[in-house]
Design a protein around this motif. Structure first.
Motif, short mmCIF file in Angstrom:
data_model
loop_
_atom_site.label_atom_id
_atom_site.label_comp_id
_atom_site.label_asym_id
_atom_site.label_seq_id
_atom_site.Cartn_x
_atom_site.Cartn_y
_atom_site.Cartn_z
N LYS A 85 -7.07 1.83 -8.01
CA LYS A 85 -7.64 0.53 -8.21
C LYS A 85 -7.00 -0.22 -7.08
CE LYS A 85 -10.16 1.31 -12.31
NZ LYS A 85 -10.19 0.57 -13.88
N SER A 86 -5.69 -0.19 -7.42
CA SER A 86 -5.05 -1.42 -6.64
C SER A 86 -5.11 -0.68 -5.19
CB SER A 86 -3.51 -1.20 -7.34
OG SER A 86 -3.34 -1.53 -8.38
N ILE A 87 -5.02 0.55 -4.83
CA ILE A 87 -4.99 1.00 -3.40
C ILE A 87 -6.34 0.55 -2.75
CG2 ILE A 87 -4.95 3.19 -2.01
CD1 ILE A 87 -2.96 4.23 -4.02
N GLU A 88 -7.33 0.71 -3.56
CA GLU A 88 -8.63 0.35 -3.12
C GLU A 88 -8.79 -1.15 -2.85
OE1 GLU A 88 -11.31 1.65 -5.90
OE2 GLU A 88 -11.21 3.98 -5.32
N ASN A 89 -8.18 -1.82 -3.73
CA ASN A 89 -8.23 -3.32 -3.50
C ASN A 89 -7.42 -3.73 -2.29
OD1 ASN A 89 -9.89 -4.10 -5.51
ND2 ASN A 89 -8.26 -4.21 -7.11
N LEU A 90 -6.29 -2.98 -2.10
CA LEU A 90 -5.32 -3.41 -0.95
C LEU A 90 -6.09 -2.94 0.36
CD1 LEU A 90 -1.90 -2.37 -2.56
CD2 LEU A 90 -2.43 -4.72 -1.65
N GLU A 119 -1.66 9.34 -16.59
CA GLU A 119 -2.83 9.23 -15.84
C GLU A 119 -3.34 7.98 -15.93
OE1 GLU A 119 -6.51 10.14 -14.54
OE2 GLU A 119 -4.53 11.63 -14.62
N LYS A 120 -3.16 6.98 -16.95
CA LYS A 120 -3.41 5.42 -16.80
C LYS A 120 -2.81 5.02 -15.55
CE LYS A 120 -3.71 1.29 -19.52
NZ LYS A 120 -3.46 0.78 -20.97
N ASP A 121 -1.63 5.22 -15.37
CA ASP A 121 -1.06 4.60 -14.17
C ASP A 121 -1.88 5.19 -12.81
OD1 ASP A 121 1.37 3.45 -12.83
OD2 ASP A 121 1.97 5.37 -12.18
N VAL A 122 -2.05 6.48 -12.95
CA VAL A 122 -2.60 7.07 -11.64
C VAL A 122 -3.99 6.20 -11.43
CG1 VAL A 122 -3.67 8.98 -10.85
CG2 VAL A 122 -1.59 9.29 -11.64
N GLN A 123 -4.76 5.96 -12.33
CA GLN A 123 -6.11 5.37 -12.25
C GLN A 123 -6.12 3.92 -11.91
OE1 GLN A 123 -8.89 6.92 -12.40
NE2 GLN A 123 -7.49 8.82 -12.71
N GLN A 124 -5.18 3.21 -12.56
CA GLN A 124 -4.79 1.88 -12.01
C GLN A 124 -4.38 1.60 -10.64
OE1 GLN A 124 -2.27 0.40 -15.21
NE2 GLN A 124 -3.93 -0.26 -16.50
N SER A 125 -3.43 2.56 -10.31
CA SER A 125 -2.99 2.51 -9.02
C SER A 125 -4.01 3.17 -7.71
CB SER A 125 -1.72 3.88 -8.72
OG SER A 125 -0.61 3.37 -9.40
N LEU A 185 0.76 -1.18 -0.13
CA LEU A 185 0.05 0.10 -0.16
C LEU A 185 0.91 1.35 -0.16
CD1 LEU A 185 -2.99 1.00 0.06
CD2 LEU A 185 -2.78 0.89 2.60
N ASN A 186 1.99 1.28 0.71
CA ASN A 186 2.83 2.34 0.81
C ASN A 186 3.63 2.51 -0.51
OD1 ASN A 186 2.43 3.21 3.68
ND2 ASN A 186 3.97 1.90 4.16
N LEU A 187 4.18 1.58 -1.03
CA LEU A 187 4.69 1.57 -2.50
C LEU A 187 3.78 2.05 -3.39
CD1 LEU A 187 7.04 0.90 -4.13
CD2 LEU A 187 5.89 -1.47 -4.53
N LYS A 188 2.34 1.84 -3.56
CA LYS A 188 1.24 2.10 -4.51
C LYS A 188 1.15 3.28 -4.41
CE LYS A 188 -0.04 0.21 -7.61
NZ LYS A 188 0.75 0.14 -8.89
N THR A 189 1.07 3.77 -3.07
CA THR A 189 0.72 5.47 -2.76
C THR A 189 1.90 6.20 -3.25
OG1 THR A 189 -0.54 4.66 -0.86
CG2 THR A 189 0.20 6.93 -1.16
N ILE A 190 2.97 5.80 -3.03
CA ILE A 190 4.32 6.58 -3.53
C ILE A 190 4.34 6.66 -4.95
CG2 ILE A 190 6.70 6.71 -3.40
CD1 ILE A 190 6.69 5.76 -0.53
N CYS A 191 4.05 5.44 -5.75
CA CYS A 191 4.18 5.47 -7.04
C CYS A 191 3.02 6.39 -7.66
CB CYS A 191 4.18 3.98 -7.69
SG CYS A 191 5.40 2.89 -7.24
N MET A 192 1.81 6.29 -7.17
CA MET A 192 0.75 7.26 -7.58
C MET A 192 0.95 8.51 -7.50
SD MET A 192 -3.14 7.75 -6.46
CE MET A 192 -2.50 8.42 -4.87
N THR A 193 1.58 9.03 -6.41
CA THR A 193 1.94 10.38 -6.09
C THR A 193 2.89 10.93 -7.06
OG1 THR A 193 1.30 10.17 -3.75
CG2 THR A 193 2.43 11.87 -4.39
N THR A 194 3.82 9.92 -7.30
CA THR A 194 4.93 10.54 -8.34
C THR A 194 4.51 10.36 -9.71
OG1 THR A 194 6.46 9.17 -6.99
CG2 THR A 194 7.43 9.74 -8.98
#
Length: 69
Positions: free
Chosen positions: A53-58, A45-51, A18-27
């Motif tokens: 969804k991943s964050i919500e799943n986590l 933008e596609k990466d942000v949207q996928q991130s 969750l921490n990794l995906k949050t940092i990647c999305m923010t970047t």
């Protein structure tokens, strides 16, 4: 039926993901503002949207973690 809970090590690993995906999305979100190439902006933008969804799943998975009393 018995409720299933995450083991402590699984909970910790999900927190790390969750921490990794949050940092990647923010970047990616921050980079969108400084990129001029439209194709690259679309990829970011596609990466942000996928991130998101991943964050919500986590976060849903973390609901299975045992609650501390």
């Amino acid at each position: 039926m018995r409720e299933q809970y995450l083991a402590p090590n699984e909970t910790m690993q999900i927190h790390e993901l969750l921490n990794l995906k949050t940092i990647c999305m923010t970047t990616s979100k921050m980079m969108e503002g400084v990129v001029f190439d439209q194709d690259l902006k679309a990829l970011l933008e596609k990466d942000v949207q996928q991130s998101i969804k991943s964050i919500e799943n986590l976060q849903r998975l973390l609901n299975k973690a045992p609650k501390l009393r």
